[in-house]
Design an enzyme around this catalytic site. Structure first.
Site, PDB file in Angstrom:
ATOM      1  CG  ASP A  34      -1.962  -1.072   1.186  1.00 54.31           C
ATOM      2  OD1 ASP A  34      -2.287  -1.525   0.077  1.00 54.31           O
ATOM      3  OD2 ASP A  34      -2.454  -1.464   2.260  1.00 54.31           O
ATOM      4  CE1 TYR A  62       4.283  -6.473   4.788  1.00 52.31           C
ATOM      5  CE2 TYR A  62       3.987  -8.740   5.496  1.00 52.31           C
ATOM      6  CZ  TYR A  62       3.927  -7.782   4.514  1.00 52.31           C
ATOM      7  OH  TYR A  62       3.509  -8.118   3.253  1.00 52.31           O
ATOM      8  NE  ARG A 172      -4.748  -2.578   4.448  1.00 53.59           N
ATOM      9  CZ  ARG A 172      -5.697  -2.602   3.528  1.00 53.59           C
ATOM     10  NH1 ARG A 172      -6.765  -1.834   3.664  1.00 53.59           N
ATOM     11  NH2 ARG A 172      -5.616  -3.402   2.493  1.00 53.59           N
TER      12      ARG A 172
END
Length: 300
Positions: A34, A62, A172
């Site tokens: 993103d 991540y 997310r």
């Protein structure tokens, strides 16, 4: 090649920029990031685009910051706030215990602001039209998750954690689900991809560095060989003379192949080399026919 994607750029923006720098049309990326996300973005150049799907299959890691007390329509802080809780009280122990509950296979419902297709249309297209549709949950794997630090004295506490996960995991959504498990609304505040396809920050170039190295003629020294990006596939070797047949797309007998593994498995994908260690391509093991079947052949 691996790029350290800057914030504010789409993955397509990065690919377009590198195409202009290298004057090369055939470039693909191995996993969308993103615009707000920074980090490792592997790019496959030229014929190396043929290994994109295999690079994408590998785990990714991540580092994320989760913010408690706020929920948005995009599940990150770029979206419109849809829920807010004025006072949030959680402890370090509660956070650690909750994070550990997410290790292993979990079910995720893809967010509305995602590229998943429903009835031929991207979810984010429907979301921009103000529509919400039912999405099927899917199984993803959290290989590991670790708490880095917390800021629990803030009005909207923050939790920084690292995670290693399978392809298709939405961080997310993971942040939102962690918040739900803690009993509070949550959204992702920050995200950096620290590893993709076995590639880490140390192997990445910035867009500025790529441009400089291309101008100086030294970019080739920093490229990652296609077969080095798929080392999760077992390798096997055939004689140089047999390798010539392989490059013609022919099936060849397993008796010509040698491997460090004790035996081949049926339908297994492998990297095939000749005895001079030239990469020949990706092949599939067919035990019934006792042959290496070509899947992606790389010319000499």
């Amino acid at each position: 090649m691996a790029v350290w994607k800057p914030e504010g750029w789409t993955s397509h923006d990065v690919v377009a920029k590198v195409r202009r720098i290298l004057k090369m049309k055939r470039i693909g990326h191995a996993g969308t990031l993103d615009p707000m996300v920074t980090g490792v973005l592997p790019l496959c150049l030229g014929r190396a685009t043929r290994v994109v799907e295999y690079v994408q299959e590998r785990p990714k890691s991540y580092e994320a910051v989760l913010q408690l007390g706020i929920a948005t329509d995009t599940e990150d802080l770029t979206g419109t706030v849809i829920e807010q809780q004025a006072s949030v009280h959680v402890t370090d122990d509660e956070v650690r215990e909750t994070l550990n509950r997410f290790i292993g296979e979990i079910e995720q419902v893809p967010p509305m602001y995602s590229a998943v297709k429903v009835d031929g249309k991207r979810l984010y297209e429907l979301a921009r039209e103000g529509k919400t549709v039912e999405r099927k949950s899917r199984t993803v794997t959290i290989h590991g998750i670790e708490l880095i630090d917390t800021k629990l004295d803030l009005e909207h506490p923050q939790i920084r954690f690292s995670v290693i996960c399978s392809k298709g995991t939405y961080i997310r959504t993971l942040c939102v689900d962690i918040g739900k498990a803690l009993g509070v609304p949550a959204a992702m505040a920050q995200l950096t991809r620290t590893m993709s396809g076995g590639i880490t920050k140390e192997s990445c170039l910035t867009l500025e560095q790529i441009e400089e190295l291309q101008l100086s003629g030294e970019l080739d020294k920093h490229l990652i060989a296609a077969d080095d990006a798929i080392t999760h596939l077992m390798s096997a070797t055939v004689p140089v003379s047999i390798g010539k047949l392989v490059l013609q797309g022919q099936k060849v007998s397993l008796t010509y192949g040698t491997s460090d593994d004790t035996k081949f498995e049926d339908e297994q994908l492998i990297r095939l080399y000749n005895s001079d260690r030239n990469f020949l391509g990706i092949f599939k093991i067919d035990l019934k026919a006792a042959v290496f079947k070509p899947v992606k052949v790389f010319s000499a």
